[in-house]
Design an enzyme around this catalytic site. Structure first.
Site, PDB file in Angstrom:
ATOM      1  N   LYS A 263      -2.657  -3.129   1.820  1.00  0.00           N
ATOM      2  CA  LYS A 263      -1.438  -2.700   2.512  1.00  0.00           C
ATOM      3  C   LYS A 263      -1.772  -1.604   3.522  1.00  0.00           C
ATOM      4  O   LYS A 263      -2.833  -0.959   3.438  1.00  0.00           O
ATOM      5  CB  LYS A 263      -0.407  -2.196   1.494  1.00  0.00           C
ATOM      6  CG  LYS A 263       0.137  -3.280   0.565  1.00  0.00           C
ATOM      7  CD  LYS A 263       0.926  -4.327   1.334  1.00  0.00           C
ATOM      8  CE  LYS A 263       1.732  -5.237   0.415  1.00  0.00           C
ATOM      9  NZ  LYS A 263       0.923  -6.208  -0.330  1.00  0.00           N
ATOM     10  N   PRO A 264      -0.893  -1.338   4.484  1.00  0.00           N
ATOM     11  CA  PRO A 264      -1.197  -0.306   5.483  1.00  0.00           C
ATOM     12  C   PRO A 264      -1.592   1.040   4.875  1.00  0.00           C
ATOM     13  O   PRO A 264      -2.495   1.707   5.357  1.00  0.00           O
ATOM     14  CB  PRO A 264       0.107  -0.205   6.279  1.00  0.00           C
ATOM     15  CG  PRO A 264       0.679  -1.594   6.215  1.00  0.00           C
ATOM     16  CD  PRO A 264       0.348  -2.077   4.831  1.00  0.00           C
TER      17      PRO A 264
END
Length: 361
Positions: free
Chosen positions: A186-187
């Site tokens: 995920k970011p």
């Protein structure tokens, strides 16, 4: 050329000294569950998002479960959500014996088509779960207006969108409860599973904190039926470090996305679009191509990883057959699932890599 899809190793090397120091501090104290770094991360997340309460938890999936449990979702309740998302969005609804009610998506943003929500509301509807797919929030004004009109709750599935904005408000500060994931790719990711729940309600926050520790209001005294849903201290230490650099990494993601868009203009594909009143965290840079299998095979030969998020919409999944949906019920979701393809996306994709990939189309 060999290209890394998420480039997690490179990111670790960038922040290695800070991460190693933070993890060693946890090891030295041996306080692996609910240690000081957990509260520290929750404070930092609140400051970053503007949400009144940030409650860390064991995964983005458990964040959704905790949100629904806090809102007293019961068997037979209906929750409206998108047919085009990762299975956790609807899986958690079904896990609580509630009913996922699917809605088709907007062909431009790939998020739930807010104009089609109201027709799905019944006396059993209790909540709406929009998903900020690929990093971009859904049409939250319309969704919140519908929820207010029908006295429904809104849970934002922001597993892919931490740091994105809707009309200058962070994605974590929307709806009654917002959820995110710190899955490594995920970011903003940890080194295992982790997630967080955000809310501006003191009452919901207090309940969620109890629910994540088996419903305890004090040790061995249980107010609710809960779960073991804590995020461990080591993972919180990792995210604390990464959060310090996240604004910079988020800006780099914006730059990479802009460079992709410039390089791919005029190619035989449909590029992603972000609405003017929103920003995306760019969890993915996903394009639509008619000959996806051919493109992917060519990419594989050339050392380019590509992924499909997602090859089959939820209404056609075997586990949801009992809901009675058939092919053709959600044509936009089905179309996108046949054409979508995600290119390598992280803050460190180079100009050379983007040029090399664009040449393959």
């Amino acid at each position: 050329m060999q290209i890394d899809f998420a480039n997690l190793q490179y990111q670790y090397e960038l922040y290695k000294d800070e991460i190693d120091t933070a993890m060693q501090a946890v090891l030295d104290k041996a306080n692996y569950i609910m240690g000081d770094e957990v509260r520290e991360l929750e404070d930092n997340l609140q400051n970053f998002t503007g949400a009144k309460h940030a409650i860390t938890c064991s995964s983005g999936t458990d964040a959704l479960l905790l949100a629904m449990m806090a809102l007293d979702i019961e068997p037979g309740d209906e929750i409206i959500t998108t047919s085009f998302t990762f299975i956790a969005t609807a899986e958690t609804i079904a896990f609580l014996k509630a009913k996922p009610v699917f809605v088709d998506i907007d062909e431009k943003t790939y998020n739930i088509d807010a104009s089609k929500i109201e027709e799905k509301i019944t006396p059993k509807t209790k909540a709406i779960i929009p998903v900020s797919l690929y990093g971009q929030p859904a049409d939250m004004d319309t969704i919140q207006s519908i929820a207010n009109k029908h006295n429904l709750k809104v849970i934002v599935d922001g597993a892919q969108s931490f740091g994105s904005t809707y009309k200058d408000k962070t994605d974590s500060n929307l709806g009654d409860i917002s959820c995110t994931s710190f899955f490594p790719a995920k970011p903003l990711g940890c080194f295992g599973d982790g997630g967080a729940v955000f809310t501006n309600s003191d009452e919901l926050a207090a309940k969620i904190k109890m629910l994540r520790t088996h419903g305890q209001n004090k040790r061995y005294h249980h107010k609710y039926i809960g779960m073991g849903g804590r995020m461990d201290t080591l993972q919180c230490a990792v995210v604390n470090v990464k959060l310090r650099h996240y604004k910079k990494d988020l800006a780099l993601r914006q730059e990479v996305a802009a460079k992709y868009t410039k390089a791919l203009q005029g190619k035989d594909m449909i590029l992603p679009e972000v609405e003017k009143n929103r920003t995306s965290a760019w969890a993915q840079y996903s394009v639509r191509v008619k000959n996806r299998d051919t493109v992917q095979a060519n990419f594989k030969e050339k050392g380019i990883p590509a992924a499909v998020h997602y090859p089959m919409p939820l209404h056609l999944q075997e586990c949801f057959q009992y809901l009675g949906y058939i092919k053709g019920d959600f044509p936009i979701s089905e179309l996108i699932s046949d054409e979508i393809m995600s290119l390598p996306m992280n803050p460190y994709v180079t100009d050379e890599e983007i040029s090399y990939m664009s040449e393959q189309f």
